[in-house]
Enzyme design. Structure first.
Site, PDB file in Angstrom:
ATOM      1  N   ASP A 125     -12.220 -15.102  -1.729  1.00  0.00           N
ATOM      2  CA  ASP A 125     -10.848 -15.254  -1.272  1.00  0.00           C
ATOM      3  C   ASP A 125     -10.293 -13.836  -1.064  1.00  0.00           C
ATOM      4  O   ASP A 125     -10.935 -12.833  -1.378  1.00  0.00           O
ATOM      5  CB  ASP A 125     -10.001 -16.083  -2.233  1.00  0.00           C
ATOM      6  CG  ASP A 125      -8.814 -16.716  -1.509  1.00  0.00           C
ATOM      7  OD1 ASP A 125      -8.474 -16.248  -0.398  1.00  0.00           O
ATOM      8  OD2 ASP A 125      -8.201 -17.653  -2.033  1.00  0.00           O
TER       9      ASP A 125
HETATM   10  C1  NOJ Z   1      -5.772 -16.569   0.482  1.00  0.00           C
HETATM   11  C2  NOJ Z   1      -5.865 -18.057   0.329  1.00  0.00           C
HETATM   12  O1  NOJ Z   1      -6.058 -18.400  -1.035  1.00  0.00           O
HETATM   13  C3  NOJ Z   1      -6.978 -18.669   1.143  1.00  0.00           C
HETATM   14  O2  NOJ Z   1      -6.903 -20.067   1.032  1.00  0.00           O
HETATM   15  C4  NOJ Z   1      -6.889 -18.215   2.565  1.00  0.00           C
HETATM   16  O3  NOJ Z   1      -7.902 -18.830   3.321  1.00  0.00           O
HETATM   17  C5  NOJ Z   1      -7.015 -16.713   2.600  1.00  0.00           C
HETATM   18  N1  NOJ Z   1      -5.933 -16.114   1.841  1.00  0.00           N
HETATM   19  C6  NOJ Z   1      -6.989 -16.175   4.015  1.00  0.00           C
HETATM   20  O4  NOJ Z   1      -5.746 -16.339   4.565  1.00  0.00           O
END
Ligand code: NOJ
Length: 743
Positions: free
Chosen positions: A285
């Site tokens: 993430d």
């Molecule tokens: C953080 C989020 O937790 C995740 O779900 C997302 O895909 C990414 N950022 C990218 O935006």
């Protein structure tokens, strides 16, 4: 003749498998050949993902360089947050100037639609309509793919039992069985006929794992749970998504029992890539590799990169820990080159499967982009998904549906004329407000003859109640009042957890003032989560939970209000009476002192100041018609472990209009070790019935529906009595039967 037939069938089967197998073989060979040409730095480059030129969806890492230059140097394998063929082209052109010309993968959070915004995922889950959700994901993928995107960071399959958590809006709610089916439908929708097809985007199942169980519902918080609960409740939707062919996984921000998921080899190597045999790649993430430092798991990015790759994290989103340290880690002998090779192979394989080596600009065609966005049939699909997602919570004296010939309507509330918020969080904003239909517009279109009295009443966050004079006057003048109240777009989504989930501000005071006029009042509640609205639940004559339904929200809501569509949605998550009841979910254990009813408190597992029951239970939702359940029968009263039985019943539409019922099957294992929940959803059918019509419905019960994990994480069944419950909601069981599972 027979022999020839068998031979020809065998030949056809073989013939249809061979190309796919052969293609895999060539891809594997191509990947090996390319890998052999790559320097260590180029390999690490493939494992690096950077934010593009659209809005950043997390804190940007400090040392931002010149991205296009980094791409030309082969230091970037993927870019996220980049939309539109004109943007992706510029980045892909830079990649084509790198030594090995390895194409970039473009990723984006296409969570519920791209140009056309569909309902938020939690709302869609309320439809319990798997085909419709697959179609929604298909439309999103078709539009996104035409805008140059290869990869969506969806579906989010985190089970969420805490409505304070802002990301509850992104998933399918609290139930593992329903959530697993929805996970599968969404993966199928995104990936369409398979990677390589021009309208397929790779799915990314997230967040692996247990992110939805953040303590206190506070985003990014720790998770502490038994491995049995992990396997039983939180992992099945991930496995279902994998079985549906999901190309990639994303790990999660949380630590699970003291280990950040990004650094967990138990999750990524043992379970995902080991036991489950996942062949795609895992992306971190946003900066979750680097965030292992504040977690206190590693001391710096060097150690973070080492831990993450060893744990099975293949691509690093935005922390630059890999690009800054991985090559050195290999040279220092801390990380084996075989680990790097394995990760790079996984990433390159998907690029080959997507056809990007054949044509890196395959997804970059402005003519196709223009022709694909906002197609009328897809706008219609969004409207249909919208009305399917609506849950009718209350309808006293059948106030709804409204007559199309109504003379006058008062439209009151801060969300009546709102457009942007209706899209909900995680909308791409490719297509700004102009294509969103407000509640005002939707209603006006379907009651063109009605006089409309409008009053905003208050703002969403106003904290001082007034006499709401204008709103009350408007209500008094009209035959019926429709109120639109709730949250704003910033109140759910990532990093938007709330400790107080009541309808915000003084909006419930506004409802009180309007209801006090004695007029028939319909309250539309809009939010990305369950809200608390006890006074409204008790006093407003009609309540419709509309969530955020996307671009077509105004039309979808009006379809329901005027009876052009008979609502059939059922809650995919429990609605509490108070934050103090959270976590509250239907499939809890019974305890040794269960309360028998809301007033049974004496030495019982209960609160002295609140009932145990929620305001609205999982699976609850009304229709404009009524249904009767009768004639339950089971095919056998005892079965052995590998046998199955059928439970059947009659479902009748006892009202005067056609409607759909979502009939639900719950099971309880009466005596078990470890303990089993008071009920668990194990089947459902959404059935359309004409007035007076009866259909015979059946469910098959087999080992899979009776099995559970023991404390050794073995999936077992135990002999004994099982209760089958058929009902209209988890708290509205209409029919019951028991059977024995024998040795
Ligand atoms: C953080 C989020 O937790 C995740 O779900 C997302 O895909 C990414 N950022 C990218 O935006």
């Amino acid at each position: 003749m027979k022999k020839f037939k068998a031979f020809s069938i065998g030949f056809v089967v073989l013939f249809s498998i061979v190309p796919c197998f052969a293609q895999q073989k060539t891809i594997a060979a191509k990947v090996e050949a390319l890998l052999a040409k790559m320097t260590l730095e180029e390999k690490v480059g493939q494992m690096n993902q950077l934010n593009g030129d659209w809005e950043a969806t997390g804190p940007i890492t400090k040392d931002v360089g010149n991205k296009l230059e980094e791409i030309k140097q082969g230091k970037v394998g993927s870019v996220l947050n980049i939309m539109g063929t004109n943007h992706t082209r510029a980045f892909q052109e830079a990649a084509m100037q790198s030594r090995l010309k390895i194409p970039l993968l473009f990723g984006q959070d296409v969570i519920h639609g791209y140009s056309i915004t569909f309902p938020i995922p939690l709302a869609e889950a309320a439809s319990w309509d798997l085909a419709a959700m697959e179609r929604s994901a298909r439309v999103a993928a078709t539009e996104a793919a035409a805008a140059g995107i290869h990869w969506t960071f969806a579906p989010m399959v985190d089970i969420a039992r805490d409505p304070r958590w802002g990301r509850v809006m992104e998933g399918a709610g609290e139930d593992t069985y329903l959530g697993s089916l929805i996970a599968k439908a969404r993966v199928k929708g995104f990936q369409g006929k398979g990677l390589g097809n021009i309208d397929a985007v790779m799915a990314c199942v997230k967040h692996f794992a247990a992110y939805g169980a953040a303590i206190g519902g506070r985003d990014y918080n720790s998770v502490d749970m038994s491995r049995r609960t992990l396997w039983e409740t939180y992992l099945p939707p991930f496995k279902a998504a994998l079985d549906a062919g999901a190309a990639t996984f994303m790990n999660s921000f949380n630590d699970l029992n003291g280990t950040p998921a990004t650094g967990s080899s138990y999750l990524q190597r043992d379970i995902l890539k080991g036991k489950w045999g996942f062949k795609g790649f895992v992306v971190s993430d946003w900066n979750s590799v680097g965030e292992m430092i504040p977690h206190g798991f590693v001391k710096d990015n060097y150690e973070a990169a080492e831990v993450a790759i060893k744990a099975g994290n293949d691509m690093d989103m935005e922390s630059r820990a890999y690009i800054g340290n991985l090559a050195k880690l290999v040279r220092d002998g801390r990380v084996s080159i075989s680990l790097v090779n394995e990760a790079v192979k996984r990433i390159l394989t998907t690029k080959f499967e997507m056809g990007l080596f054949d044509d890196p600009y395959k997804y970059i065609n402005p003519t196709r982009e223009k022709a694909t966005m906002n197609r009328p049939e897809n706008i219609e699909a969004a409207r249909d998904m919208g009305r399917k997602s609506i849950v009718l919570l209350k309808n006293e004296k059948n106030i709804l549906p409204l007559s199309k010939n109504i003379q006058s309507i008062a439209l009151i509330g801060p969300l009546v004329k709102e457009k942007w918020y209706l899209k909900g969080a995680w909308s791409t904003d490719v297509d700004p407000n102009d294509n969103v239909v407000s509640i005002y517009e939707g209603i006006q279109k379907q009651a063109p003859g009605a006089k409309i009295y409008y009053a905003e009443g208050c703002k969403i966050k106003d904290s001082i109640a007034t006499d709401f004079k204008e709103a009350v006057e408007a209500a008094k003048k009209a035959d019926v009042v429709v109120m639109a109240v709730g949250e704003d777009i910033f109140m759910t989504g990532e990093a938007r957890s709330k400790a107080d989930i009541h309808i915000p501000g003084v909006q419930e005071d506004l409802i009180k003032a309007v209801v006090a006029t004695g007029k028939p009042v319909v309250v539309l509640l809009m939010a990305g989560r369950p809200m608390i609205f006890n006074w409204t639940a008790d006093h407003a004559p009609a309540i419709v939970y509309t969530w955020w339904l996307g671009s077509q929200m105004g039309n979808a809501v009006a379809d329901v209000l005027f009876g052009n569509y008979n609502p059939a949605g059922k809650l995919p998550i429990t609605f509490p009476r108070s934050e103090g009841q959270i976590p509250i979910y239907y499939n809890h254990l019974n305890t040794g002192r269960p309360a028998q009813g809301d007033n049974d408190r004496f030495y019982r597992s209960s609160y002295i100041d609140l009932p145990n029951t929620p305001q609205y239970a999982f699976g609850y939702g009304l229709s404009y018609t009524t249904f009767a359940y009768s004639n339950i029968s089971i095919s056998k009263t005892a079965i052995k472990k590998n046998e199955s039985l059928t439970v059947s019943f009659d479902l009748q539409n006892t009202g005067t209009v056609a409607g759909e019922e979502i009939a639900q099957l719950y099971i309880r294992d009466m005596v078990a070790r470890p303990l089993r929940p008071v009920k668990e959803l194990k089947g459902f059918k959404k059935v359309m019935l004409a007035p007076g019509e009866t259909k015979h419905i059946s469910f098959t019960i087999n080992k899979e529906k009776l099995a559970f994990y023991n404390n050794n994480l073995e999936r077992i069944t135990q002999p004994g009595e099982f209760k089958l419950m058929i009902g209209a909601a988890s708290n509205n069981i209409k029919l019951e039967k028991s059977f024995q599972l024998t040795n």
